[in-house]
Design an enzyme around this catalytic site. Structure first.
Site, PDB file in Angstrom:
ATOM      1  CB  SER A 157       5.750   4.904 -51.050  1.00  0.00           C
ATOM      2  OG  SER A 157       6.625   5.982 -50.684  1.00  0.00           O
ATOM      3  CE1 TYR A 170       1.620   7.521 -53.218  1.00  0.00           C
ATOM      4  CE2 TYR A 170       3.548   7.995 -51.795  1.00  0.00           C
ATOM      5  CZ  TYR A 170       2.934   7.129 -52.767  1.00  0.00           C
ATOM      6  OH  TYR A 170       4.004   6.718 -53.982  1.00  0.00           O
TER       7      TYR A 170
END
Length: 263
Positions: A157, A170
């Site tokens: 990401s 995350y």
């Protein structure tokens, strides 16, 4: 602000995957579903591995009914035994594994600042996103080695590239996936296995529906290509990294975010 029109993706223009045997985690919905559909359309045999059994079975049944070689196996990426069983079942069912897409992940920590995170949340995210990626790669490794041209594509990401706030667990997990990608590329290269990562920006899928409108606007205004990001934008790079066209590309992290981050 001028925004670009969203043009449809022509799957026929993507890298061919004829005869490839692929295992795609988190393939029942969202980005993963896009990878499954496109890979099958380009000639691959695909096993979907997901904890969402109902959605995964339905997708596999639909694509199988349409004439594609797609099946489903349930997996809980936080459970080592489940990971091992899923990879073994996929490899036996397809007669091998040529490519693995480690797409399965959870967020859980969205919206909370670092001091608000619980240890349980941190551990849950790390167990799925980091440990699960490692375990699935190791479980698939015997099949990837036997292939002689194995491909591993980790879905990271761009939050780990720009340091997204209120998303610490995350973001940290995806930074770990990037580092793991480089290390595994060096360890597995002697077997002919390439290991790369794709780092998407904020993609408009069901899993990002919780993201505040302000964050979506932040991405839209910060991109060099000013429009929303959709799953189709990530499919092409992933299929390229699974294909023979990328045979000398390894250890790379490819940001796919419309120019929001340019490392």
């Amino acid at each position: 602000m001028h925004t670009l029109p969203l043009l449809p993706l022509d799957v026929a223009t993507l890298a061919p995957l004829d005869g490839k045997k692929l295992l795609i985690t988190g393939g029942a919905r969202g980005l993963g579903e896009g990878f499954v559909r496109a890979a099958a359309a380009r000639g691959a045999q695909v096993t979907i591995a997901d904890i969402a059994a109902q959605a995964g079975e339905a997708l596999a049944a639909q694509l199988h009914g349409d004439g594609f070689a797609v099946s489903f196996v349930r997996v809980d990426l936080s459970d080592p035994a489940s990971v091992e069983a899923a990879a073994q079942a996929a490899g036996e069912r397809m007669g091998g594994i040529d490519g693995l897409v480690n797409n399965g992940a959870i967020t859980n920590s969205g919206g909370k600042i670092a001091s608000e995170l619980s240890i349980e949340t941190w551990d849950a995210v790390m167990n799925v996103n980091v440990r699960g990626t490692w375990l699935m790669t190791m479980a698939a490794l015997p099949f990837l080695r036997a292939s002689g041209q194995g491909r591993v594509v980790n879905i990271a990401s761009d939050t780990a590239l720009w340091g997204a706030p209120r998303l610490l667990a995350y973001t940290a997990s995806k930074g770990a996936v990037m580092s793991m990608t480089r290390s595994l590329a060096r360890e597995l290269g002697s077997y002919g296995i390439t290991v790369n990562a794709v780092a998407p920006g904020l993609v408009e899928v069901e899993a990002t529906a919780y993201v505040p409108a302000e964050r979506h606007r932040h991405y839209l205004e910060g991109r060099a290509l000013p429009r929303a990001q959709v799953p189709d934008d990530v499919i092409g790079p992933v299929l390229f990294l699974l294909s023979d066209a990328s045979r000398f590309v390894t250890g790379q992290v490819l940001p796919v975010n419309g120019g929001f981050v340019m490392p």
